[in-house]
Design an enzyme around this catalytic site. Sequence first.
Site, PDB file in Angstrom:
ATOM      1  CD  GLU A   1      -8.198  -3.973  -0.960  1.00 49.10           C
ATOM      2  OE1 GLU A   1      -7.115  -3.437  -1.294  1.00 49.10           O
ATOM      3  OE2 GLU A   1      -8.269  -4.915  -0.162  1.00 49.10           O
TER       4      GLU A   1
ATOM      5  CG  HIS B   1      -8.160  -1.089   1.999  1.00 55.11           C
ATOM      6  ND1 HIS B   1      -8.753  -1.695   3.078  1.00 55.11           N
ATOM      7  CD2 HIS B   1      -7.110  -1.881   1.661  1.00 55.11           C
ATOM      8  CE1 HIS B   1      -8.087  -2.786   3.393  1.00 55.11           C
ATOM      9  NE2 HIS B   1      -7.092  -2.929   2.538  1.00 55.11           N
TER      10      HIS B   1
ATOM     11  CG  HIS C   1      -1.997  -1.073   1.148  1.00 58.86           C
ATOM     12  ND1 HIS C   1      -2.395  -1.677  -0.025  1.00 58.86           N
ATOM     13  CD2 HIS C   1      -2.723  -1.671   2.143  1.00 58.86           C
ATOM     14  CE1 HIS C   1      -3.326  -2.589   0.241  1.00 58.86           C
ATOM     15  NE2 HIS C   1      -3.527  -2.618   1.542  1.00 58.86           N
TER      16      HIS C   1
END
Length: 334
Positions: free
Chosen positions: A299, A174, A103
């Site tokens: 996602e 997310h 991420h």
Amino acid sequence: MTDTREIFATTPEGDTVEIVTLRGGPATARVMTWGATLQDFRLGGIEHSLVLGSPVFEPYRAGMKNYGAIVGRAANRIAGGRAPLNGQTVQLETNEAGRTAIHGGSDGCGYVNWALAGHSDTTATFTLTLADGQAGYPGNLTLTATYSLDDEGALTLEITGETDAPTFCNIAHHSYWNLDGTPTLDGHTLHVDADSYLAIDADKIPLNGPEPVAGTRFDFRKPRTITTPEDTPKLDHNFCLRLPGTPMHPACTLRAGGLQLEIDTTEPGLQVYDGSGLNSQAPGHGGAPYGPHAGVAIEPQKWPDAPNHPDYPQITLSPGETYRQVSRFHVTRI
């Protein structure tokens, strides 16, 4: 236009975190500058939020770091934090157990305060520039994220990005979804518009190319429950979506409690995480902490570890190019 903007918190560093309330059709969404996060999403007549989150800011810095955030600059995982880029190997911050980059690093776009560039009753636009060298990524990457609610109550998120040097760009929204407001996903079913998925190793890195979902725990071609007995593999995998040749295509349908969430996207992949490791510690919207399987992360994105797999859809962004992702989240009664 009414003033839909309010101050939500001030960070220890002195940043002002703002929230904008959007209204469209039967839906209300609250989006905040921290992580460009969907903090709350509700449908008229439904008492609970359909996404996990907190009514106060502090948990978003700790046990709820990814709840509703826009994550990147490279969402998901890159093996060993190492990846080829323009003939060289880039070493990224390995912020997941010191083994993988995930991420976009510990100061990725989900963990910093964006600027509110504009808003109305139905839209909010956030901007952020990630500096050259951030978490090891080259290039100054400027991101713009616009949330909008239409008359049907569908929430559309458009994300664009531009860079001044070759870099990686794979952004993901997310949110953790829970449609029936119960403590777990036991009453939920999921359909994913994919015939194949990516098997993963112990570090959740793809092993090879797409494998058929047929005959596996990952076959969601027909609606089925998300949670399974403990002796079956947990769900934190990328699904390789069917691409019908149109920019926007179906990704999945989630159902529970008389509601359904339909997601359409421009992206070739859908990461689905069953929330088996959730432990918010702090109280959520309903007043109690979130535990395992309290919500499912769905996602839209490109496939994980793409730079190390030349046959995957690639995530390199070069100067003069524009990254663009559009996803639409539509909750209706059934």
